[in-house]
Motif scaffolding. Structure first.
Motif, PDB file in Angstrom:
ATOM      1  N   ASN A 279      -2.633   7.512  -3.235  1.00  0.00           N
ATOM      2  CA  ASN A 279      -2.701   6.605  -2.093  1.00  0.00           C
ATOM      3  C   ASN A 279      -1.604   5.557  -2.256  1.00  0.00           C
ATOM      4  O   ASN A 279      -1.619   4.760  -3.191  1.00  0.00           O
ATOM      5  CB  ASN A 279      -4.078   5.938  -2.045  1.00  0.00           C
ATOM      6  CG  ASN A 279      -4.300   5.151  -0.775  1.00  0.00           C
ATOM      7  OD1 ASN A 279      -3.368   4.808  -0.058  1.00  0.00           O
ATOM      8  ND2 ASN A 279      -5.552   4.840  -0.487  1.00  0.00           N
ATOM      9  N   SER A 281      -1.113   2.924  -0.619  1.00  0.00           N
ATOM     10  CA  SER A 281      -1.581   1.546  -0.471  1.00  0.00           C
ATOM     11  C   SER A 281      -1.973   0.944  -1.810  1.00  0.00           C
ATOM     12  O   SER A 281      -1.866  -0.268  -2.010  1.00  0.00           O
ATOM     13  CB  SER A 281      -2.769   1.485   0.501  1.00  0.00           C
ATOM     14  OG  SER A 281      -3.913   2.104  -0.060  1.00  0.00           O
ATOM     15  N   ASN A 293      -4.308   3.018   4.262  1.00  0.00           N
ATOM     16  CA  ASN A 293      -4.426   4.061   3.249  1.00  0.00           C
ATOM     17  C   ASN A 293      -3.579   5.273   3.629  1.00  0.00           C
ATOM     18  O   ASN A 293      -3.309   5.518   4.811  1.00  0.00           O
ATOM     19  CB  ASN A 293      -5.884   4.497   3.099  1.00  0.00           C
ATOM     20  CG  ASN A 293      -6.745   3.410   2.498  1.00  0.00           C
ATOM     21  OD1 ASN A 293      -6.317   2.715   1.593  1.00  0.00           O
ATOM     22  ND2 ASN A 293      -7.954   3.250   2.998  1.00  0.00           N
ATOM     23  N   THR A 294      -3.169   6.020   2.629  1.00  0.00           N
ATOM     24  CA  THR A 294      -2.433   7.260   2.870  1.00  0.00           C
ATOM     25  C   THR A 294      -3.078   8.373   2.059  1.00  0.00           C
ATOM     26  O   THR A 294      -3.896   8.128   1.160  1.00  0.00           O
ATOM     27  CB  THR A 294      -0.952   7.141   2.455  1.00  0.00           C
ATOM     28  OG1 THR A 294      -0.871   7.118   1.014  1.00  0.00           O
ATOM     29  CG2 THR A 294      -0.313   5.893   3.015  1.00  0.00           C
ATOM     30  N   ARG A 295      -2.687   9.581   2.369  1.00  0.00           N
ATOM     31  CA  ARG A 295      -3.055  10.695   1.516  1.00  0.00           C
ATOM     32  C   ARG A 295      -2.028  10.791   0.378  1.00  0.00           C
ATOM     33  O   ARG A 295      -1.147   9.953   0.241  1.00  0.00           O
ATOM     34  CB  ARG A 295      -3.119  11.985   2.338  1.00  0.00           C
ATOM     35  CG  ARG A 295      -4.279  11.977   3.343  1.00  0.00           C
ATOM     36  CD  ARG A 295      -4.502  13.345   3.939  1.00  0.00           C
ATOM     37  NE  ARG A 295      -3.522  13.666   4.964  1.00  0.00           N
ATOM     38  CZ  ARG A 295      -3.456  14.843   5.587  1.00  0.00           C
ATOM     39  NH1 ARG A 295      -4.306  15.804   5.266  1.00  0.00           N
ATOM     40  NH2 ARG A 295      -2.547  15.066   6.517  1.00  0.00           N
ATOM     41  N   TYR A 297       0.921  11.047  -1.947  1.00  0.00           N
ATOM     42  CA  TYR A 297       2.303  10.759  -1.592  1.00  0.00           C
ATOM     43  C   TYR A 297       3.228  11.044  -2.769  1.00  0.00           C
ATOM     44  O   TYR A 297       2.816  11.079  -3.928  1.00  0.00           O
ATOM     45  CB  TYR A 297       2.459   9.294  -1.164  1.00  0.00           C
ATOM     46  CG  TYR A 297       2.456   8.340  -2.337  1.00  0.00           C
ATOM     47  CD1 TYR A 297       3.651   7.935  -2.936  1.00  0.00           C
ATOM     48  CD2 TYR A 297       1.264   7.867  -2.872  1.00  0.00           C
ATOM     49  CE1 TYR A 297       3.653   7.080  -4.022  1.00  0.00           C
ATOM     50  CE2 TYR A 297       1.255   7.016  -3.956  1.00  0.00           C
ATOM     51  CZ  TYR A 297       2.454   6.629  -4.532  1.00  0.00           C
ATOM     52  OH  TYR A 297       2.459   5.795  -5.621  1.00  0.00           O
ATOM     53  N   ALA A 319       3.970  11.663   2.647  1.00  0.00           N
ATOM     54  CA  ALA A 319       2.643  11.079   2.476  1.00  0.00           C
ATOM     55  C   ALA A 319       1.699  11.942   3.297  1.00  0.00           C
ATOM     56  O   ALA A 319       1.779  11.960   4.528  1.00  0.00           O
ATOM     57  CB  ALA A 319       2.607   9.633   2.950  1.00  0.00           C
ATOM     58  N   THR A 322       3.150  14.173   6.252  1.00  0.00           N
ATOM     59  CA  THR A 322       4.128  13.414   7.026  1.00  0.00           C
ATOM     60  C   THR A 322       5.340  13.100   6.163  1.00  0.00           C
ATOM     61  O   THR A 322       5.196  12.634   5.026  1.00  0.00           O
ATOM     62  CB  THR A 322       3.499  12.105   7.541  1.00  0.00           C
ATOM     63  OG1 THR A 322       2.413  12.419   8.405  1.00  0.00           O
ATOM     64  CG2 THR A 322       4.522  11.260   8.284  1.00  0.00           C
ATOM     65  N   ASP A 351      -2.696  11.747   9.341  1.00  0.00           N
ATOM     66  CA  ASP A 351      -2.078  10.696   8.536  1.00  0.00           C
ATOM     67  C   ASP A 351      -2.002   9.376   9.284  1.00  0.00           C
ATOM     68  O   ASP A 351      -1.796   8.323   8.662  1.00  0.00           O
ATOM     69  CB  ASP A 351      -0.677  11.125   8.097  1.00  0.00           C
ATOM     70  CG  ASP A 351      -0.714  12.290   7.119  1.00  0.00           C
ATOM     71  OD1 ASP A 351      -1.615  12.323   6.274  1.00  0.00           O
ATOM     72  OD2 ASP A 351       0.158  13.181   7.226  1.00  0.00           O
TER      73      ASP A 351
END
Length: 714
Positions: A279, A281, A293-295, A297, A319, A322, A351
């Motif tokens: 993540n 973030s 938040n992100t998946r 990355y 990420a 994306t 995303d």
């Protein structure tokens, strides 16, 4: 002879010849010789005394002299030696310490149980310090910056503002064991405790990579670090230093590699940086920067430190699903400031879920309803109830320019996204945010001002004329036969620290206008529930023949989170479709009734409201209403009392619907401003309330039901 002889003046006496100077010159030579011999003798005597005594008697003199030159306290707690051996300076000290400035958090800049070295004398004069030999045991170095970042512990010149770079002498032969380094930067809130692996070098050749391990804390986040000096031989000769390092913090892994001009000099040096983790973030959260938040990355780029700026350029990576590219500058001033320019070719809609408060992993695995529930929302709700990180948003400022080529979505085609973000002291503005949707353009300005408590939030979303067939194609509607367009605007203002709370208190207007165009007959007939026309078209195979829309308005007035139809009015070539009722942002409940009146005579017209109820996540369609059941009862009664043909009369629409004046409709006016083509006020569009009755007045039973449904009050 009588003539008087002329006499000439006497000649001047010759200049005196100076006395011989040989004796004087000999005397001068003897003086110079004796002086030189005296100096040499004194030096030799001093050397001899120092050599014999090892210079131990100079211990306190050394402490005072070096202390005065460095403005520090210098102490030698054990044996001390300082002499020429024979032509190199021999320095030996046990329990040797050099103090820190008064502002430092540790008492000593340097301390060691044993320091044994041979120094090149001329290097002290020329400034290129060289040690022929170094034996350092249990050394400890404390490197600190002051709070203002105007001085450091390793710069002895008190007039040097900003401090000097840390430099090391050239070392030919070294044995270093048990050495630790502590680094503290209050501005960056960095603390690192590092242990240097034992070093043994011969003829300035160490021969292997030198390792470094340690732990630390960056702001409130603990981290571990491992590093290797890949060119220790060059370092020993004060050359370039090839360094690789890896730091682990908050589930993230950061790798740094580069060539430094000196061992501790990273200013204006390009460093290759890669970062990966679950993540993104959590990585920026280390420096108190909040992002959605992100998946998973992975990013790479180049880092250059320039003063207070940390410039990340040539950024590339992913990420989730994306792609990302661009640059980022982090300025570590009085307030942290992020300045970023990003470009994305393809953005997965999953995303984008965190931008409205969803967890993207839950959205992908279980859907939006489950993701909303994970934020604390009630069951069967779509809007997340996750609060903005108010306190963190007030700690930093940010500017972002982000362009996105295509958004991958199953239902709505979105492309050409252009986002400008500005965060300043807690005021977050997404302005402008533009994108293309179904060959139409959407422009929006969204502001979250967290300086007000609760946050003052405004939404202004504008939809340019957009083809309806393409817009709604993702929801199972046929694009062919639908040529109408739609445009509109959503303008709301509310208070709250989450999207749900801000909309639950919102006041404003929602209006979508449909100019003249054609819609698929299948779509319109389902809304009209004109059984006769629908059956006739179906038997004739003309379901896809378009119906002409003269004008239409889907308007709602929002008061304290409850939206009332004001009005919903669609005028076609054969019908007038109206809707009354409303929906609630508070609990996402829907209570709408659509009704279609024919402009022409029609048999088998249901001519009764079609209800839409339920919630945003699971809307329901009520085709069988009380009005329709009453018609069925009337039809059955007539069929029994009279004839079966008489039963049809209950479903006859005589076609008395009044055509709509399109001016107020296309202007997005409220229900009270709507008129017929004859200029008469319309009496079938309600009065901007949630009442579903034609006169716009709700019965006591309906008021109680909607109060329970919209407000959740029992």
């Amino acid at each position: 002879m009588d003539a008087t002889a002329q006499t000439e003046p006497p000649a001047a006496p010759p200049a005196p010849v100076p006395a011989p100077t040989e004796e004087r010159r000999a005397r001068q030579r003897r003086i110079i010789r004796n002086t030189i011999l005296g100096i040499v003798g004194a030096i030799f005597a001093a050397w001899l005394v120092l050599y014999i005594t090892k210079g131990r008697f100079l211990k306190h003199t050394f402490e005072r002299f070096v202390g005065a030159q460095t403005h520090r306290t210098v102490t030698v707690g054990g044996d001390f030696q300082l002499y020429f051996a024979p032509f190199r300076i021999k320095f030996y000290a046990e329990n040797f310490t050099i103090s820190n400035p008064d502002w430092a958090t540790r008492p000593n800049l340097f301390q060691a149980t044993r320091l044994d070295t041979r120094i090149a004398p001329l290097s002290l004069i020329l400034g290129k310090r060289r040690l022929y030999w170094l034996d350092l045991a249990n050394g400890a170095v404390d490197l600190e910056w002051n709070a203002a970042h105007s001085a450091n512990t390793w710069t002895f010149d008190t007039g040097k503002k900003g401090g000097k770079p840390l430099e090391f002498p050239r070392i030919d032969v070294a044995t270093v064991t048990g050495t630790t380094v502590r680094y503290l930067d209050p501005r960056m809130r960095v603390l690192a405790d590092l242990k240097v692996a034992d070093i043994r070098s011969v003829d300035a050749q160490i021969g292997r990579a030198v390792g470094l391990t340690g732990t630390g804390r960056l702001r409130e986040t603990p981290f571990t670090v491992t590093a290797q000096l890949l060119s220790p031989d060059a370092t020993a000769n004060r050359g370039q230093n090839k360094l690789v390092a890896r730091m682990r913090a908050a589930g993230n892994v950061i790798d740094v590699a580069g060539t430094l001009p000196s061992i501790a000099d990273v200013e204006n040096v390009p460093l290759a940086v890669t970062a990966r983790g679950a993540n993104l973030s959590t990585l920026l959260g280390i420096i108190d920067v909040a992002i959605p938040n992100t998946r998973t990355y992975r990013l790479r780029g180049q880092l250059v430190k320039h003063g207070e700026e940390y410039r990340f350029t040539h950024l590339t990576g992913i990420a989730g699903n994306t792609d990302l590219a661009g640059k980022l500058t982090i300025t570590n001033g009085e307030r942290i400031h992020l300045d970023s320019v990003l470009a994305t070719k393809s953005l997965d809609i999953v995303d984008a879920a965190p931008f409205i408060g969803y967890n993207p992993d839950i959205v992908e695995a279980k859907g939006a309803v489950a993701a909303a529930a994970a934020t604390g929302a009630a069951p069967q709700r779509l809007m997340p109830d996750a609060n903005l990180p108010i306190e963190t948003m007030r700690l930093f400022d940010a500017d972002l320019k982000w362009t996105i080529g295509v958004v991958k979505s199953k239902n709505i085609p979105i492309s050409n996204v252009d986002l400008t973000l500005d965060l300043e002291r807690g005021r977050l503005a997404l302005s402008p945010l533009t994108f293309a949707m179904a060959r139409g353009n959407v422009s929006s300005d969204v502001v979250f001002d967290t300086r007000a408590r609760p946050s003052a939030v405004s939404y202004d979303i504008r939809l340019a004329p957009t083809p309806m067939g393409r817009l709604l194609r993702g929801y199972g509607l046929v694009e062919s036969g639908t040529t109408g367009t739609i445009k509109g605007r959503i303008e709301l203002k509310g208070r709250g620290d989450s999207i749900h709370d801000s909309l639950s208190t919102a006041t404003g207007r929602i209006a979508f206008v449909m100019p003249s165009g054609a819609l698929s007959v299948r779509n319109v007939q389902l809304a009209e529930l004109d059984i006769g026309t629908f059956a006739q078209r179906m038997f004739q195979g003309k379901l896809n023949q378009p119906v002409q829309v003269n004008c239409g308005l889907i308007g709602f007035t929002v008061r304290n989170g409850v939206a009332a139809a004001d009005p919903v009015l669609i005028d076609t070539s054969k019908n007038v479709i109206v809707a009354r009722g409303g929906f609630s942002f508070r609990n996402e409940a829907i209570d709408l009734a659509f009704r279609a009146d024919s402009k022409k005579f029609s048999l088998f017209a249901g001519q009764s409201p079609v209800g839409i109820d339920g919630v945003f996540a699971a809307p329901g369609l009520r085709i069988v209403s009380k009005d329709l059941l009453a018609r069925v009862g009337s039809g059955l009664g007539l069929a029994l009392v009279a004839t079966p043909i008489a039963g049809v009369l209950a479903f006859v629409d005589v076609g008395d619907a009044k055509s709509t004046a399109c001016g107020p409709v296309l202007a997005g006016a409220t229900a009270n401003a709507q008129r017929t083509t004859k200029g008469e006020p319309r009496d079938d569009v309600g009065h901007g309330t949630t009442a579903k009755a034609e006169n716009g007045k709700a019965s006591a039973e309906e008021k109680k039901g909607q109060k329970k449904k919209f407000l959740g009050i029992f």
